[in-house]
Design a protein around this motif. Structure first.
Motif, PDB file in Angstrom:
ATOM      1  N   ILE A  91     -44.689 -35.003 -11.846  1.00 20.40           N
ATOM      2  CA  ILE A  91     -43.901 -34.423 -10.602  1.00 20.40           C
ATOM      3  C   ILE A  91     -42.629 -35.140 -11.053  1.00 20.40           C
ATOM      4  O   ILE A  91     -41.793 -36.193 -11.890  1.00 20.40           O
ATOM      5  N   VAL A  92     -41.522 -34.260 -10.469  1.00 29.79           N
ATOM      6  CA  VAL A  92     -40.482 -33.560 -10.802  1.00 29.79           C
ATOM      7  C   VAL A  92     -39.913 -33.873  -9.344  1.00 29.79           C
ATOM      8  O   VAL A  92     -38.234 -34.058 -10.035  1.00 29.79           O
ATOM      9  N   ALA A  93     -39.788 -34.058  -8.532  1.00 29.74           N
ATOM     10  CA  ALA A  93     -39.308 -33.715  -7.296  1.00 29.74           C
ATOM     11  C   ALA A  93     -40.141 -34.458  -5.702  1.00 29.74           C
ATOM     12  O   ALA A  93     -41.221 -34.099  -5.829  1.00 29.74           O
ATOM     13  N   THR A  94     -39.727 -35.118  -5.237  1.00 30.16           N
ATOM     14  CA  THR A  94     -40.457 -35.718  -3.875  1.00 30.16           C
ATOM     15  C   THR A  94     -39.570 -35.071  -2.877  1.00 30.16           C
ATOM     16  O   THR A  94     -38.411 -35.593  -2.257  1.00 30.16           O
ATOM     17  N   ALA A 125     -39.015 -25.281 -14.491  1.00 29.75           N
ATOM     18  CA  ALA A 125     -38.386 -26.315 -15.475  1.00 29.75           C
ATOM     19  C   ALA A 125     -38.707 -26.503 -16.569  1.00 29.75           C
ATOM     20  O   ALA A 125     -39.661 -26.526 -16.509  1.00 29.75           O
ATOM     21  N   GLY A 126     -37.640 -26.959 -17.613  1.00 29.07           N
ATOM     22  CA  GLY A 126     -37.590 -26.498 -18.989  1.00 29.07           C
ATOM     23  C   GLY A 126     -38.746 -25.286 -19.454  1.00 29.07           C
ATOM     24  O   GLY A 126     -38.005 -24.515 -19.666  1.00 29.07           O
ATOM     25  N   SER A 127     -39.748 -25.331 -19.835  1.00 31.15           N
ATOM     26  CA  SER A 127     -40.061 -23.921 -20.030  1.00 31.15           C
ATOM     27  C   SER A 127     -40.762 -23.629 -19.547  1.00 31.15           C
ATOM     28  O   SER A 127     -41.863 -23.190 -20.278  1.00 31.15           O
ATOM     29  N   GLY A 128     -41.562 -24.322 -17.624  1.00 33.20           N
ATOM     30  CA  GLY A 128     -42.270 -23.174 -17.546  1.00 33.20           C
ATOM     31  C   GLY A 128     -42.129 -23.504 -16.027  1.00 33.20           C
ATOM     32  O   GLY A 128     -41.197 -24.128 -15.575  1.00 33.20           O
ATOM     33  N   PRO A 129     -42.750 -22.799 -14.901  1.00 35.02           N
ATOM     34  CA  PRO A 129     -42.714 -22.768 -13.612  1.00 35.02           C
ATOM     35  C   PRO A 129     -43.198 -24.617 -13.271  1.00 35.02           C
ATOM     36  O   PRO A 129     -43.853 -25.350 -13.272  1.00 35.02           O
ATOM     37  N   LEU A 130     -42.263 -24.603 -12.362  1.00 35.91           N
ATOM     38  CA  LEU A 130     -42.912 -25.418 -11.080  1.00 35.91           C
ATOM     39  C   LEU A 130     -44.033 -25.271  -9.964  1.00 35.91           C
ATOM     40  O   LEU A 130     -44.164 -23.979  -9.616  1.00 35.91           O
ATOM     41  N   HIS A 131     -45.266 -25.596 -10.154  1.00 35.69           N
ATOM     42  CA  HIS A 131     -45.924 -26.349  -8.911  1.00 35.69           C
ATOM     43  C   HIS A 131     -45.475 -26.882  -7.871  1.00 35.69           C
ATOM     44  O   HIS A 131     -45.731 -28.206  -7.691  1.00 35.69           O
ATOM     45  N   PHE A 132     -45.756 -26.071  -7.019  1.00 32.09           N
ATOM     46  CA  PHE A 132     -46.017 -27.353  -5.536  1.00 32.09           C
ATOM     47  C   PHE A 132     -46.879 -27.509  -4.530  1.00 32.09           C
ATOM     48  O   PHE A 132     -48.155 -26.622  -4.224  1.00 32.09           O
ATOM     49  N   GLU A 133     -47.092 -28.327  -4.440  1.00 37.53           N
ATOM     50  CA  GLU A 133     -48.368 -29.749  -3.384  1.00 37.53           C
ATOM     51  C   GLU A 133     -47.652 -30.461  -2.152  1.00 37.53           C
ATOM     52  O   GLU A 133     -47.065 -30.800  -2.672  1.00 37.53           O
ATOM     53  N   ARG A 134     -48.572 -30.628  -1.424  1.00 37.39           N
ATOM     54  CA  ARG A 134     -48.878 -31.219  -0.176  1.00 37.39           C
ATOM     55  C   ARG A 134     -49.343 -33.014  -0.487  1.00 37.39           C
ATOM     56  O   ARG A 134     -50.438 -32.082  -1.154  1.00 37.39           O
ATOM     57  N   ILE A 135     -48.613 -33.555   0.205  1.00 35.93           N
ATOM     58  CA  ILE A 135     -49.492 -34.782   0.390  1.00 35.93           C
ATOM     59  C   ILE A 135     -49.044 -35.174   1.438  1.00 35.93           C
ATOM     60  O   ILE A 135     -48.231 -35.165   2.006  1.00 35.93           O
ATOM     61  N   GLY A 136     -49.895 -36.506   1.553  1.00 36.74           N
ATOM     62  CA  GLY A 136     -49.517 -36.822   2.659  1.00 36.74           C
ATOM     63  C   GLY A 136     -48.794 -38.140   2.684  1.00 36.74           C
ATOM     64  O   GLY A 136     -49.037 -39.362   2.072  1.00 36.74           O
ATOM     65  N   PRO A 188     -45.918 -40.792   3.938  1.00 34.02           N
ATOM     66  CA  PRO A 188     -45.650 -39.196   5.569  1.00 34.02           C
ATOM     67  C   PRO A 188     -45.933 -37.922   4.328  1.00 34.02           C
ATOM     68  O   PRO A 188     -45.956 -37.762   3.414  1.00 34.02           O
ATOM     69  N   ALA A 189     -46.076 -37.148   5.398  1.00 30.79           N
ATOM     70  CA  ALA A 189     -45.788 -35.084   5.074  1.00 30.79           C
ATOM     71  C   ALA A 189     -44.821 -34.639   4.417  1.00 30.79           C
ATOM     72  O   ALA A 189     -43.710 -35.657   4.324  1.00 30.79           O
ATOM     73  N   ARG A 190     -45.411 -34.663   2.683  1.00 32.92           N
ATOM     74  CA  ARG A 190     -44.450 -34.292   2.191  1.00 32.92           C
ATOM     75  C   ARG A 190     -44.458 -33.409   1.169  1.00 32.92           C
ATOM     76  O   ARG A 190     -45.710 -32.837   0.839  1.00 32.92           O
ATOM     77  N   THR A 191     -43.889 -32.831   0.221  1.00 35.10           N
ATOM     78  CA  THR A 191     -44.175 -31.627  -1.004  1.00 35.10           C
ATOM     79  C   THR A 191     -44.019 -32.096  -1.939  1.00 35.10           C
ATOM     80  O   THR A 191     -42.668 -32.679  -2.498  1.00 35.10           O
ATOM     81  N   VAL A 192     -44.279 -32.464  -2.976  1.00 36.99           N
ATOM     82  CA  VAL A 192     -43.870 -32.884  -4.383  1.00 36.99           C
ATOM     83  C   VAL A 192     -44.379 -30.591  -5.763  1.00 36.99           C
ATOM     84  O   VAL A 192     -44.801 -30.802  -4.923  1.00 36.99           O
ATOM     85  N   ALA A 193     -43.230 -31.945  -6.720  1.00 30.00           N
ATOM     86  CA  ALA A 193     -43.200 -29.906  -6.968  1.00 30.00           C
ATOM     87  C   ALA A 193     -43.316 -30.779  -8.463  1.00 30.00           C
ATOM     88  O   ALA A 193     -42.878 -31.841  -8.854  1.00 30.00           O
ATOM     89  N   ARG A 194     -44.081 -30.365  -8.848  1.00 33.46           N
ATOM     90  CA  ARG A 194     -44.927 -30.745 -10.392  1.00 33.46           C
ATOM     91  C   ARG A 194     -44.477 -29.323 -11.919  1.00 33.46           C
ATOM     92  O   ARG A 194     -44.691 -28.442 -11.939  1.00 33.46           O
TER      93      ARG A 194
END
Length: 356
Positions: free
Chosen positions: A88-91, A63-74, A76-82
């Motif tokens: 955060i760019v996606a939930t 995204a833009g000039s670099g890769p997105l990193h994904f992590e898990r939070i609760g 509710p249970a979900r993945t966020v992309a940073r």
């Protein structure tokens, strides 16, 4: 008999002193171990971001000039992309198709009925399928996200505002009015009470559902929807979420009434239904469906459904819905304040929320 080496005196300590020294050493080691464990267990439980050099090829999305990193939070249970800055760019919520992407800032307002405005960078879009942990490594998701990040194409929130008072009308190539100001369901005729208007009443065309049931519109209901018909119009007809022909446990689509949608197994109940107003609503995100108890339905049944928009410029949680006292879809305060906090009619009637 052995003698001590010259220049070295024999050290003789009392037994109690030796025991004290050993105890002190053990205590120091225990403290050090405790500090190390505390340092480890105080860290967040979310999965740490994976450097691009260590991620699998399917997980690297730029995204833009670099890769997105994904992590898990609760909750509710979900993945966020940073992104590379940690923003955060996606939930993406487990079991739900609605995804919230960060995009260009925009403003939603309805000056005829309220001074409130919702300024947001949240764009709510439907995933091709319900999210599951690890789906960021799939080809379908990589293709989908790349086509949606930064897009200004209408999302679910923009589509919802296609039906407020004053919204311009648009027709399909076949002449079907698919957008434009909607009214609420016409009232009772004589002594016969009528059910609410669905999306096909607004469109003015027959609609055949996946179970082969065909529903036909009533002529005087053209361009009208009740609260659940409005949700079905926005999420279903306009955005592609499956629709049921009736309130039935069978099928995987949106049910017909607000009460049935609230009790269905679609998506994720971010605020489980209860017989009282929830104490906490911070887990809501734009695009969630919010459910209300109303005076019209007995027994605590859910009589109204709306779409959560987010915080307005005065930090009040605001929603949009089609309601009788306002004459149709609105985010305004005519016929009841469109807020989930405070002591208004809808705030007091809030009973739950679901993420489709």
């Amino acid at each position: 008999m052995k003698r001590p080496l010259p220049g070295i005196r024999k050290l003789s300590l009392p037994r109690n002193a030796v025991l004290s020294l050993v105890t002190a050493v053990l205590l120091a080691a225990s403290c050090l171990l405790t500090l190390q464990l505390r340092h480890r267990t105080d860290q967040p439980t979310a999965t740490p971001a994976v450097p691009a050099s260590q991620a699998s090829p399917g997980a690297v999305i730029r995204a833009g000039s670099g890769p997105l990193h994904f992590e898990r939070i609760g909750n509710p249970a979900r993945t966020v992309a940073r992104d590379r800055h940690g923003s955060i760019v996606a939930t993406l919520t487990d079991g739900a198709r609605t995804a919230v992407l960060t995009g260009p800032s925009r403003s939603f307002a309805e000056p005829r009925t309220t001074a409130a405005r919702v300024v947001t960078r949240s764009w709510v879009r439907l995933l091709p399928k319900a999210w599951a942990r690890g789906a960021e490594q799939s080809d379908w998701f990589r293709t989908w996200l790349r086509s949606r990040l930064g897009s200004r194409d209408p999302d679910l929130l923009a589509t919802a505002f296609d039906y407020i008072a004053g919204a311009p009308a648009r027709k399909t190539a076949a002449g079907v009015p698919y957008r434009g100001a909607a009214r609420y369901t016409p009232g009772a005729v004589g002594d016969k009470r009528r059910t609410g208007s669905d999306f096909y009443d607004y469109l003015g065309i027959p609609w055949t559902f996946p179970d082969a049931v065909t529903r036909r519109p009533e002529k005087d209901r053209s361009r009208s929807v009740d609260s659940s018909g409005y949700v079905r119009l926005v999420y279903g007809y306009r955005s592609g979420f499956p629709l049921n022909s009736r309130d039935s446990a069978a099928g995987s689509g949106l049910q017909r009434t607000a009460d049935a949608i609230a009790h269905a197994r679609l998506g994720v109940p971010v605020i489980p239904l209860a017989g009282r107003r929830p104490a906490v609503i911070q887990q809501l995100q734009p695009g969630d469906l919010v459910f209300f108890r109303t005076r019209e339905l007995p027994g605590g049944r859910i009589g109204h459904v709306g779409i959560y928009l987010g915080l307005d410029t005065d930090d009040h949680p605001r929603f949009i819905s089609s309601r009788k006292n306002a004459g149709g879809p609105t985010m305004g305060d005519k016929g009841g304040t469109s807020r989930l906090d405070g002591d208004g009619y809808y705030a007091q009637g809030l009973r739950g929320a679901r993420r489709l």
